[in-house]
Design an enzyme around this catalytic site. Structure first.
Site, PDB file in Angstrom:
ATOM      1  N   ALA A  23       0.954  -1.232  -0.003  1.00 48.71           N
ATOM      2  CA  ALA A  23      -0.107   0.055   0.137  1.00 48.71           C
ATOM      3  C   ALA A  23       1.090   1.374  -0.021  1.00 48.71           C
ATOM      4  CB  ALA A  23      -0.943   0.038   1.245  1.00 48.71           C
ATOM      5  N   ASN A  24       0.446   2.426   0.215  1.00 53.01           N
ATOM      6  CA  ASN A  24       1.029   3.731   0.139  1.00 53.01           C
ATOM      7  C   ASN A  24       0.433   4.520   1.395  1.00 53.01           C
ATOM      8  OD1 ASN A  24      -1.053   5.450  -0.867  1.00 53.01           O
ATOM      9  ND2 ASN A  24      -0.623   4.076  -2.908  1.00 53.01           N
TER      10      ASN A  24
END
Ligand code: C5P
Length: 404
Positions: free
Chosen positions: A210-211
């Site tokens: 993810a970020n």
């Protein structure tokens, strides 16, 4: 339009006969219409026919003691929700641009604080003349809205060109837009698609890539678009903030799901891609949780995710009129944004510096640069809500832009 008061100024042009139909069209939508007929206007249609269609006498004279005592130019200017000038002749436009007030129509136009919509009508040569170009540009800068003129054959000369007054129903539609704008709903009737948040790309059922995107900026844009009266579809990756009120939320996890949701949500008038979509996903996520083994760490092949923004921006059919991308960068922000504008095929890029020291990722404030084909505008540091409102204002202007 029910209950709205419209003051219609009818100038002196052959198109004045269409203004009689305009009065009917406005009244059948529930508006109360009052008319001012200029001296030149009276050469084409009579106060009697105008008065009969309005259900109230037509106003003609600034210096008529009876009118001034009775209603007066200041009350005409004030007791209305919108002023429409149709036909707006070259002369009336020049008087408005110059702030003249030597007859009832121009005095009321100068005295009013209400929105003004003009439907120019004149010979194509007059429309193209530098003086008219200057005057029209001045009026647009002063906040006056234009509808038309259209291309068509001129009634008097048979010449074809730009100068024919917009049709009554087009003027009614423009009036509805201006009234909606005046009520703070400049995006009423527009469908806006927004992506927001990160995407989660699964490694196995438990783990994902993810970020740090929080979705705050994208969600703020969705909220501002809803506030502006748009029909909003918010396609969001996993975030820890609530869906804004008044939007249709679609929750997704992966980039592929996001593209599918976006494709289903089209068509839209504008699409704003604020999501931080993962560029890569795991090529073959494990169906079961990957166990720790003595042989060391597993390695994964990555596969490139679809570029949702580029896919939509390059659509041959069904492309939204305005496609806006975001560019989150940590260095040479504007240069990267300019390249992105070209490569992705979108109309605007909102670029921001997301280096950790800026606190933009997950924070409540943002400094952005709006990059368009016309150039770069750097906006001051402001809350994400204010960035969203300004962006939505700009989008409303672009979508509602007058046809000149
Ligand atoms: O290429 P980059 O990810 O920096 O571009 C950012 C812009 O492209 C954002 O508007 C983002 O929402 C969009 N984007 C996308 N699909 C991707 C990658 C980025 O829509 N796979």
């Amino acid at each position: 339009m029910t209950g709205k008061r419209i003051l219609l100024v009818i100038g002196g042009g052959i198109a004045a006969y269409k203004s009689l139909d305009l009065i009917r069209r406005l009244r059948e939508r529930g508006a109360a219409v009052r008319c001012i007929l200029t001296k030149a206007g009276q050469e084409f249609i009579t106060p009697l026919s105008v008065g009969a269609l309005c259900g109230e006498r037509a106003f003609t004279n600034l210096f008529d003691p009876q009118s001034e005592f009775d209603v007066g130019h200041i009350r005409l200017a004030r007791d209305t929700d919108l002023v429409i000038v149709a036909p707006a002749t070259a002369d009336l436009i020049a008087k408005m641009a110059g702030g003249h007030a030597d007859d009832l129509a121009s005095a009321v136009l100068l005295a009013t604080a209400k929105p003004i919509l003009i439907a120019p009508a004149m010979n194509p040569m007059m429309w193209q003349k530098a003086a008219t170009r200057r005057n029209v540009a001045q009026l647009v800068a002063d906040g006056v809205t234009l509808i038309g003129p259209n291309v068509g054959e001129m009634a008097e000369s048979g010449e074809a060109g730009l100068g024919r007054m917009a049709e009554p129903l087009e003027i009614v539609d423009a009036a509805l837009r201006v009234l909606a704008g005046a009520a703070g709903k400049p995006l009423a009737g527009k469908r806006i698609l927004i992506t927001s948040g990160p995407t989660h790309e699964p490694i196995d059922p438990i783990r994902y890539i993810a970020n740090r995107s929080s979705g705050k900026q994208g969600h703020a844009i969705a909220a501002a678009a809803a506030e502006a009266g748009a029909d909003v579809i918010l396609v969001s990756g996993p975030v820890n903030i609530p869906d804004p009120g008044g939007v249709t939320p679609v929750h997704v996890n992966t980039a592929r799901e996001m593209l599918e949701a976006v494709s289903k949500a089209l068509p839209a008038d504008a699409a704003i891609f604020a999501a931080a979509v993962a560029d890569w996903g795991i090529a073959s996520p494990n169906a079961q949780k990957i166990k720790k083994t003595k042989t060391g760490a597993p390695s994964f092949a990555l596969s490139e995710n679809p570029d949702i923004l580029a896919t939509v921006a390059k659509l041959k059919t069904g492309r939204p009129r305005l496609v806006v991308g975001f560019a989150a960068e940590t260095e040479t922000v504007i240069d990267h944004a300019k390249t992105k504008l070209k490569n992705k095929g979108c109309d605007w890029i909102v670029a921001n510096d997301v280096s950790p020291q800026t606190g933009v990722m997950g924070g409540d404030r943002n400094t952005v640069h709006l990059v368009t084909a016309e150039g770069v505008e750097s906006w001051p540091l402001q809350s994400k809500t204010d960035v969203a409102r300004h962006l939505i204002d700009r989008i409303a202007t672009a979508l509602n832009g007058s046809s000149q």
